[in-house]
Design a protein around this motif. Structure first.
Motif, short mmCIF file in Angstrom:
data_model
loop_
_atom_site.label_atom_id
_atom_site.label_comp_id
_atom_site.label_asym_id
_atom_site.label_seq_id
_atom_site.Cartn_x
_atom_site.Cartn_y
_atom_site.Cartn_z
N THR A 114 0.83 -1.21 0.00
CA THR A 114 0.00 0.00 0.00
C THR A 114 0.86 1.26 0.00
N GLY A 115 2.16 1.05 0.13
CA GLY A 115 3.07 2.18 0.04
C GLY A 115 2.69 3.28 1.00
N MET A 171 8.98 -1.81 15.63
CA MET A 171 9.42 -2.63 14.49
C MET A 171 9.94 -1.80 13.33
N ASP A 172 10.32 -0.57 13.58
CA ASP A 172 10.92 0.24 12.52
C ASP A 172 9.99 0.41 11.31
N HIS A 173 8.68 0.44 11.56
CA HIS A 173 7.71 0.61 10.49
C HIS A 173 7.70 2.03 9.98
N GLU A 174 7.58 2.15 8.65
CA GLU A 174 7.53 3.49 8.06
C GLU A 174 6.17 4.16 8.27
N ASN A 175 5.10 3.38 8.14
CA ASN A 175 3.75 3.95 8.19
C ASN A 175 3.17 3.89 9.59
N SER A 215 2.56 -0.04 9.94
CA SER A 215 2.83 -1.05 8.92
C SER A 215 4.10 -0.65 8.19
N THR A 216 4.65 -1.63 7.48
CA THR A 216 5.84 -1.35 6.73
C THR A 216 5.49 -1.11 5.27
N ASN A 263 4.92 -6.11 2.15
CA ASN A 263 4.22 -5.29 3.14
C ASN A 263 3.57 -6.14 4.22
N SER A 264 3.81 -5.81 5.43
CA SER A 264 3.15 -6.51 6.52
C SER A 264 1.76 -5.89 6.72
#
Lengths: 112, 114
Positions: free
Chosen positions: A95-96, B27-31, B94-95, B100-101
């Motif tokens: 989903t970026g 967890m170092d997730h970007e989102n 989420s990553t 993508n997790s």
């Protein structure tokens, strides 16, 4: 992101198999189908994800027909602890930088 | 296992107060995302962030702001709390990327504004 439609609520009894169907007529080629489960006073948690045919894990099975316009979450032999709200989401695996939108879900009530 | 921790389980605030809801993921997730959940309305997206110092409005951003100064922390701010902001607030992360997790949620903060 594709819109989904699922029943508002369902009732079942312990030991029965429960099938919750989700419609997603506008699913795109790169969309995956993901189901989340939410217990009262907790955040939703991922339970299963699939692209086509059938996926099974220790919690549930996910059946996806060839046209992928619907999917069915199957919970074998439910117990009282399966009482929860179940959400169906359709989105690309990556989903970026977009966010996922949840619908109202299906409230499953399991009776003794 | 990914852990998303929301600093408060329950909060009671008065109308007009400035309220901070904190969320940390390990967890170092970007989102990162903030949703609110109300009976019969499901989860509604307030704001999300796909990188440090970046933010995007969701479906219902009015009356809220957010802050993401560090990758692991995403704060939701109610500038002047009102009774219609009484709700359950859920943070998720989420990553990004092809593997993508799924979304990982915290257990929520139930906010009551009196």
């Amino acid at each position: 992101l594709a819109k989904t439609t699922q029943p508002i609520s369902m009732d079942s009894y312990e030991g029965q198999e429960v099938n919750i169907t989700c419609s997603h007529n506008n699913i795109a080629t790169n969309d995956y189908i993901t189901w989340y489960q939410q217990f009262p006073s907790q955040g939703p948690r991922f339970i299963i994800q699939g692209y086509k045919t059938k996926v099974t894990n220790e919690v549930a099975s996910l059946f996806i027909p060839a046209d992928r316009k619907s999917s069915t979450l199957s919970l074998p032999r439910v117990s009282l602890s399966d009482t929860a709200v179940y959400y169906c989401l359709v989105a690309p695996l990556d989903t970026g930088r977009r966010a996922l939108t949840f619908g109202s879900g299906t409230r499953l009530q399991v009776q003794p | 296992d990914v852990k998303v921790t929301q600093s408060s389980r329950y909060l009671v605030k008065r109308t007009g107060e400035k309220v901070f809801l904190e969320c940390v993921q390990d967890m170092d997730h970007e989102n990162m995302f903030w949703y609110r959940q109300d009976p019969g309305l499901g989860l509604r997206l307030i704001y999300f962030s796909y990188d440090v110092k970046m933010k995007e409005k969701g479906d219902i951003p009015e009356g809220y702001s957010v802050s993401r100064e560090k990758k692991e922390r995403f704060s939701l701010i109610l500038e002047s709390a009102s009774t219609n902001q009484t709700s359950m607030y859920l943070c998720a992360s989420s990553t990004q990327g092809a593997d993508n997790s799924p979304l990982h949620f915290g257990n929520g903060t139930r906010l009551t504004v009196t």
